[in-house]
Motif scaffolding. Structure first.
Motif, PDB file in Angstrom:
ATOM      1  N   THR A  53      29.691  43.254  38.302  1.00 43.18           N
ATOM      2  CA  THR A  53      30.676  42.263  38.721  1.00 43.18           C
ATOM      3  C   THR A  53      32.081  42.751  38.377  1.00 43.18           C
ATOM      4  OG1 THR A  53      31.235  39.897  38.685  1.00 43.18           O
ATOM      5  CG2 THR A  53      30.638  40.899  36.577  1.00 43.18           C
ATOM      6  N   VAL A  54      33.023  42.434  39.259  1.00 42.99           N
ATOM      7  CA  VAL A  54      34.400  42.905  39.123  1.00 42.99           C
ATOM      8  C   VAL A  54      35.322  41.695  38.991  1.00 42.99           C
ATOM      9  CG1 VAL A  54      36.221  44.324  40.129  1.00 42.99           C
ATOM     10  CG2 VAL A  54      33.822  44.899  40.554  1.00 42.99           C
TER      11      VAL A  54
ATOM     12  N   SER B 189      31.878  37.623  31.611  1.00 35.61           N
ATOM     13  CA  SER B 189      32.336  38.911  32.127  1.00 35.61           C
ATOM     14  C   SER B 189      33.857  39.019  32.182  1.00 35.61           C
ATOM     15  CB  SER B 189      31.749  39.142  33.526  1.00 35.61           C
ATOM     16  OG  SER B 189      32.164  38.129  34.427  1.00 35.61           O
ATOM     17  N   ILE B 190      34.538  37.926  32.498  1.00 35.88           N
ATOM     18  CA  ILE B 190      35.999  37.986  32.620  1.00 35.88           C
ATOM     19  C   ILE B 190      36.640  38.284  31.268  1.00 35.88           C
ATOM     20  CG2 ILE B 190      38.062  36.624  33.146  1.00 35.88           C
ATOM     21  CD1 ILE B 190      36.454  35.251  35.350  1.00 35.88           C
TER      22      ILE B 190
ATOM     23  N   ILE C 241      34.615  32.062  43.054  1.00 35.23           N
ATOM     24  CA  ILE C 241      35.921  31.502  42.685  1.00 35.23           C
ATOM     25  C   ILE C 241      35.691  30.411  41.640  1.00 35.23           C
ATOM     26  CG2 ILE C 241      37.957  30.273  43.552  1.00 35.23           C
ATOM     27  CD1 ILE C 241      37.428  31.566  46.279  1.00 35.23           C
ATOM     28  N   CYS C 242      36.631  30.254  40.706  1.00 37.79           N
ATOM     29  CA  CYS C 242      36.493  29.290  39.602  1.00 37.79           C
ATOM     30  C   CYS C 242      35.219  29.565  38.813  1.00 37.79           C
ATOM     31  CB  CYS C 242      36.518  27.842  40.117  1.00 37.79           C
ATOM     32  SG  CYS C 242      38.115  27.346  40.794  1.00 37.79           S
ATOM     33  N   CYS C 243      34.974  30.829  38.529  1.00 37.51           N
ATOM     34  CA  CYS C 243      33.759  31.247  37.834  1.00 37.51           C
ATOM     35  C   CYS C 243      33.964  31.179  36.318  1.00 37.51           C
ATOM     36  CB  CYS C 243      33.350  32.642  38.298  1.00 37.51           C
ATOM     37  SG  CYS C 243      34.732  33.767  38.564  1.00 37.51           S
TER      38      CYS C 243
ATOM     39  N   PHE D 240      38.935  35.393  40.465  1.00 35.81           N
ATOM     40  CA  PHE D 240      37.645  35.448  41.147  1.00 35.81           C
ATOM     41  C   PHE D 240      36.863  36.653  40.653  1.00 35.81           C
ATOM     42  CE2 PHE D 240      40.694  37.823  43.640  1.00 35.81           C
ATOM     43  CZ  PHE D 240      40.005  38.901  44.194  1.00 35.81           C
ATOM     44  N   ARG D 241      35.600  36.718  41.086  1.00 38.34           N
ATOM     45  CA  ARG D 241      34.753  37.877  40.831  1.00 38.34           C
ATOM     46  C   ARG D 241      34.161  38.333  42.153  1.00 38.34           C
ATOM     47  NH1 ARG D 241      30.918  34.872  37.651  1.00 38.34           N
ATOM     48  NH2 ARG D 241      29.510  35.826  39.168  1.00 38.34           N
TER      49      ARG D 241
END
Length: 341
Positions: free
Chosen positions: A207-208, A303-304, A294-296, A274-275
């Motif tokens: 995931t990015v 991850s963020i 979005i809004c993850c 987002f991711r």
């Protein structure tokens, strides 16, 4: 990478007042953490985000009721909604649509862009039009019969067309035959879900995480850990037995992924954060985009925050940045200053 901003002030020179919405957000008069009800770690996560926004200096009111957004006009400066799932069909765009109606800035993206991201089949079609690498796929629903013949070669992967937290994904979501696809799809449709069937991609999930800005801020590359067949992330693994995340090198694919993110940013953007989720086969040097979120998750263990931490940023830094960018992005929306709450 980016400068951490100060908190945004409203027209009266006070910290902006934020309405925080989430299924397990604290409710008046007892603003304490909601009890665990079996939904993974969401009660603690939603409470922690509420406290984190307070701790960085914003004036926060909170509700677990989606209809509370009706009282945002004239009462708050901004709506921070993690209300991604509640008891209505396709709920993801309700809050953003209502905020557009009452002209109050909100977290995420415009409703039409949010709808594209939440509908994984639409995401596939839009991203393909941008020249991005997506696996073959098709939607299934109880309104039409499952085709007798496979429309594209297998193996296959079956999941909800709409959904989060890997909802409905089990080990048997990987299907070697079209007959297995039909069985797995029927299981989901009997529970009222629309289904997405796509070509199964070998490799691992990467995931990015990306923040908005004048240019998209790519925080890094993160692998959700899995001990399941094919390294897939199942629902039980996501919600109840999470193995965590780890930073991962994408080697020679880094510039290609950066180019992908910029294509997404140039079309559906701008987005607050987002991711983009990939399946990457490093042996073959192949990448396939699965979806955009979005809004993850903004939790410290997610991850963020993990990707941000390698650059020296904390969760508070990320929240300050997202809120500052989001409010500045929506300066065109009419503001209301009367506080009734």
């Amino acid at each position: 990478m980016f400068k951490v901003p100060e908190i945004q002030l409203n027209a009266y020179g006070k910290p902006a007042r934020i309405l925080y919405l989430a299924p397990y957000a604290p409710d008046a008069p007892d603003f304490s953490q909601k009890p665990y009800t079996g939904n993974g770690g969401y009660p603690q996560y939603h409470y922690n985000i509420y406290k984190a926004i307070q701790d960085i200096g914003y004036d926060v009111v909170s509700s677990s009721k989606p209809y509370s957004v009706q009282f945002a006009k004239g009462n708050v400066d901004y709506v921070f909604s993690l209300m991604n799932r509640f008891q209505m069909a396709k709920p993801e765009i309700f809050i953003s649509s209502y905020c557009e109606f009452i002209q109050v800035p909100y977290l995420g993206a415009p409703p039409n862009i949010r709808a594209i991201a939440e509908d994984k089949l639409l995401t596939k079609l839009v991203f393909r039009s941008l020249g991005l690498n997506m696996p073959e796929g098709m939607g299934l629903s109880k309104e039409r019969e499952i085709p007798a013949e496979a429309p594209f070669p297998g193996p296959y992967f079956v999941k909800k067309r709409f959904g989060a937290a890997s909802g409905g994904i089990r080990e048997d979501s990987i299907c070697g035959t079209w007959e297995a696809v039909a069985s797995c799809a029927k299981r989901l449709m009997e529970k009222g879900h629309e289904v997405l069937v796509e070509q199964y991609c070998e490799g691992i999930d990467v995931t990015v995480p990306v923040l908005g800005g004048e240019e998209p801020v790519i925080l890094g590359f993160v692998q959700p850990k899995s001990d399941k067949p094919g390294n897939i992330i199942t629902e039980d693994l996501k919600l109840h037995d999470h193995l965590g995340y780890q930073l991962v090198s994408v080697h020679d694919l880094e510039q290609d992924i950066i180019a992908d993110v910029r294509k997404v940013w140039a079309a559906p953007g701008p987005l607050d954060y987002f991711r983009i989720d990939y399946r990457i086969d490093f042996e073959k040097g192949e990448r396939r985009i699965l979806e955009m979120n979005i809004c993850c998750h903004l939790g410290k263990s997610g991850s963020i925050c993990l990707a941000a931490a390698q650059h020296g940023y904390t969760q508070a830094d990320i929240l300050k940045y997202i809120l500052d960018y989001s409010m500045r992005r929506q300066k065109g929306l009419q503001q209301y200053g009367t506080w009734l709450i």
